[in-house]
Design a protein around this motif. Structure first.
Motif, PDB file in Angstrom:
ATOM      1  N   UNK A  35       0.867  -1.177   0.000  1.00 53.46           N
ATOM      2  CA  UNK A  35       0.000   0.000   0.000  1.00 53.46           C
ATOM      3  C   UNK A  35       0.901   1.224   0.000  1.00 53.46           C
ATOM      4  N   UNK A  36       0.584   2.182  -0.888  1.00 47.73           N
ATOM      5  CA  UNK A  36       1.390   3.400  -0.981  1.00 47.73           C
ATOM      6  C   UNK A  36       0.508   4.589  -0.622  1.00 47.73           C
ATOM      7  N   UNK A  37       0.816   5.241   0.489  1.00 49.21           N
ATOM      8  CA  UNK A  37       0.100   6.428   0.962  1.00 49.21           C
ATOM      9  C   UNK A  37      -1.423   6.248   0.843  1.00 49.21           C
ATOM     10  N   UNK A  38      -1.938   5.288   1.555  1.00 49.43           N
ATOM     11  CA  UNK A  38      -3.358   4.992   1.636  1.00 49.43           C
ATOM     12  C   UNK A  38      -3.972   4.470   0.337  1.00 49.43           C
ATOM     13  N   UNK A  39      -3.167   4.262  -0.686  1.00 48.55           N
ATOM     14  CA  UNK A  39      -3.685   3.704  -1.937  1.00 48.55           C
ATOM     15  C   UNK A  39      -3.335   2.228  -2.002  1.00 48.55           C
ATOM     16  N   UNK A  40      -4.350   1.407  -2.060  1.00 53.61           N
ATOM     17  CA  UNK A  40      -4.141  -0.034  -2.136  1.00 53.61           C
ATOM     18  C   UNK A  40      -3.903  -0.424  -3.589  1.00 53.61           C
ATOM     19  N   UNK A  41      -3.174  -1.473  -3.778  1.00 53.24           N
ATOM     20  CA  UNK A  41      -2.807  -1.951  -5.105  1.00 53.24           C
ATOM     21  C   UNK A  41      -4.025  -2.350  -5.929  1.00 53.24           C
ATOM     22  N   UNK A  42      -3.987  -1.991  -7.226  1.00 54.01           N
ATOM     23  CA  UNK A  42      -4.960  -2.446  -8.225  1.00 54.01           C
ATOM     24  C   UNK A  42      -4.229  -3.486  -9.070  1.00 54.01           C
ATOM     25  N   UNK A  43      -4.254  -4.724  -8.637  1.00 56.27           N
ATOM     26  CA  UNK A  43      -3.351  -5.741  -9.171  1.00 56.27           C
ATOM     27  C   UNK A  43      -3.954  -6.588 -10.284  1.00 56.27           C
ATOM     28  N   UNK A  44      -3.055  -7.004 -11.177  1.00 58.86           N
ATOM     29  CA  UNK A  44      -3.368  -8.017 -12.180  1.00 58.86           C
ATOM     30  C   UNK A  44      -2.107  -8.819 -12.456  1.00 58.86           C
ATOM     31  N   UNK A  45      -2.272  -9.973 -13.105  1.00 58.69           N
ATOM     32  CA  UNK A  45      -1.150 -10.877 -13.356  1.00 58.69           C
ATOM     33  C   UNK A  45      -1.118 -11.217 -14.845  1.00 58.69           C
ATOM     34  N   UNK A  46       0.084 -11.176 -15.446  1.00 57.14           N
ATOM     35  CA  UNK A  46       0.260 -11.674 -16.805  1.00 57.14           C
ATOM     36  C   UNK A  46       0.924 -13.046 -16.718  1.00 57.14           C
ATOM     37  N   UNK A  47       0.555 -13.941 -17.646  1.00 58.79           N
ATOM     38  CA  UNK A  47       1.040 -15.320 -17.612  1.00 58.79           C
ATOM     39  C   UNK A  47       1.612 -15.666 -18.985  1.00 58.79           C
ATOM     40  N   UNK A  53       2.588 -15.663 -24.783  1.00 56.19           N
ATOM     41  CA  UNK A  53       1.720 -15.052 -23.784  1.00 56.19           C
ATOM     42  C   UNK A  53       0.424 -15.843 -23.693  1.00 56.19           C
ATOM     43  N   UNK A  54       0.040 -16.192 -22.465  1.00 50.61           N
ATOM     44  CA  UNK A  54      -1.213 -16.906 -22.249  1.00 50.61           C
ATOM     45  C   UNK A  54      -2.336 -15.960 -21.853  1.00 50.61           C
ATOM     46  N   UNK A  55      -2.002 -14.698 -21.591  1.00 50.46           N
ATOM     47  CA  UNK A  55      -3.010 -13.701 -21.264  1.00 50.46           C
ATOM     48  C   UNK A  55      -2.760 -13.044 -19.921  1.00 50.46           C
ATOM     49  N   UNK A  56      -3.778 -12.313 -19.467  1.00 48.75           N
ATOM     50  CA  UNK A  56      -3.679 -11.650 -18.167  1.00 48.75           C
ATOM     51  C   UNK A  56      -5.012 -11.737 -17.448  1.00 48.75           C
ATOM     52  N   UNK A  57      -4.939 -11.587 -16.150  1.00 43.33           N
ATOM     53  CA  UNK A  57      -6.137 -11.633 -15.312  1.00 43.33           C
ATOM     54  C   UNK A  57      -6.865 -10.300 -15.372  1.00 43.33           C
ATOM     55  N   UNK A  58      -8.026 -10.269 -14.787  1.00 43.00           N
ATOM     56  CA  UNK A  58      -8.727  -9.009 -14.585  1.00 43.00           C
ATOM     57  C   UNK A  58      -8.007  -8.230 -13.483  1.00 43.00           C
ATOM     58  N   UNK A  59      -8.331  -6.957 -13.367  1.00 48.04           N
ATOM     59  CA  UNK A  59      -7.742  -6.113 -12.326  1.00 48.04           C
ATOM     60  C   UNK A  59      -8.594  -6.222 -11.073  1.00 48.04           C
ATOM     61  N   UNK A  60      -7.946  -6.410  -9.950  1.00 48.27           N
ATOM     62  CA  UNK A  60      -8.633  -6.422  -8.658  1.00 48.27           C
ATOM     63  C   UNK A  60      -8.290  -5.098  -7.972  1.00 48.27           C
ATOM     64  N   UNK A  61      -9.281  -4.214  -7.906  1.00 46.95           N
ATOM     65  CA  UNK A  61      -9.073  -2.861  -7.398  1.00 46.95           C
ATOM     66  C   UNK A  61      -9.080  -2.811  -5.877  1.00 46.95           C
ATOM     67  N   UNK A  84       6.251 -17.994 -16.630  1.00 47.75           N
ATOM     68  CA  UNK A  84       6.507 -16.667 -16.070  1.00 47.75           C
ATOM     69  C   UNK A  84       5.184 -16.009 -15.696  1.00 47.75           C
ATOM     70  N   UNK A  85       5.095 -15.551 -14.457  1.00 45.96           N
ATOM     71  CA  UNK A  85       3.938 -14.789 -13.982  1.00 45.96           C
ATOM     72  C   UNK A  85       4.461 -13.443 -13.493  1.00 45.96           C
ATOM     73  N   UNK A  86       3.892 -12.365 -13.994  1.00 49.27           N
ATOM     74  CA  UNK A  86       4.285 -11.015 -13.594  1.00 49.27           C
ATOM     75  C   UNK A  86       3.102 -10.357 -12.899  1.00 49.27           C
ATOM     76  N   UNK A  87       3.343  -9.795 -11.738  1.00 50.89           N
ATOM     77  CA  UNK A  87       2.294  -9.116 -10.985  1.00 50.89           C
ATOM     78  C   UNK A  87       2.473  -7.616 -11.194  1.00 50.89           C
ATOM     79  N   UNK A  88       1.375  -6.957 -11.573  1.00 51.58           N
ATOM     80  CA  UNK A  88       1.403  -5.534 -11.907  1.00 51.58           C
ATOM     81  C   UNK A  88       0.386  -4.770 -11.078  1.00 51.58           C
TER      82      UNK A  88
END
Length: 129
Positions: A35-47, A53-61, A84-88
């Protein structure tokens, strides 16, 4: 001796068939994302598997502990390919990479935890078979 030729051909055909296997990546979830200055991560994963590339997940806000329902399948995976899984973290201008998880594929089903460089852990399962 001639009768062994069809057997050799059959074995060669069979070995080429089992080299490729279906890869399934599922049960992706993260815990304790930063969490950065009260902002929680809006995460998604690429696979990806190898260079595919197999695609990416939806964003979890606004979720430091997201879980993704998506499953990823790839029918041309081979043992020893690199998964390879990348978290963004989704941002307005450009997305921040929270971490990269890489694993050399083995036949079977495996659950893994990957510690992300910017904090948090990615949990995932894959099956190659």
């Amino acid at each position: 001796m001639d009768s062994s030729v069809p057997l050799v051909l059959l074995l060669l055909m069979y070995s080429s068939i089992i080299v490729e296997a279906q890869l399934k990546v599922y049960d992706l979830r993260a815990t304790d994302l930063p969490t950065v200055i009260l902002l929680t991560t809006d995460a998604y994963v690429t696979v990806s598997s190898g260079s595919t590339s197999l695609g990416k997940t939806s964003v979890r806000y606004n979720d430091p502990n997201p879980w993704w329902e998506e499953e990823f399948s790839y029918f041309y995976a081979e043992e020893n390919d690199m998964l390879t899984l990348e978290v963004w973290d989704l941002d307005l201008l450009f997305d921040d990479q929270l971490g990269v998880c890489q694993r050399q594929l083995k036949v079977g089903t495996y659950q893994h935890d990957c510690f992300l460089t910017k904090g948090g852990t990615l949990h995932y399962t894959y099956t190659l078979g």
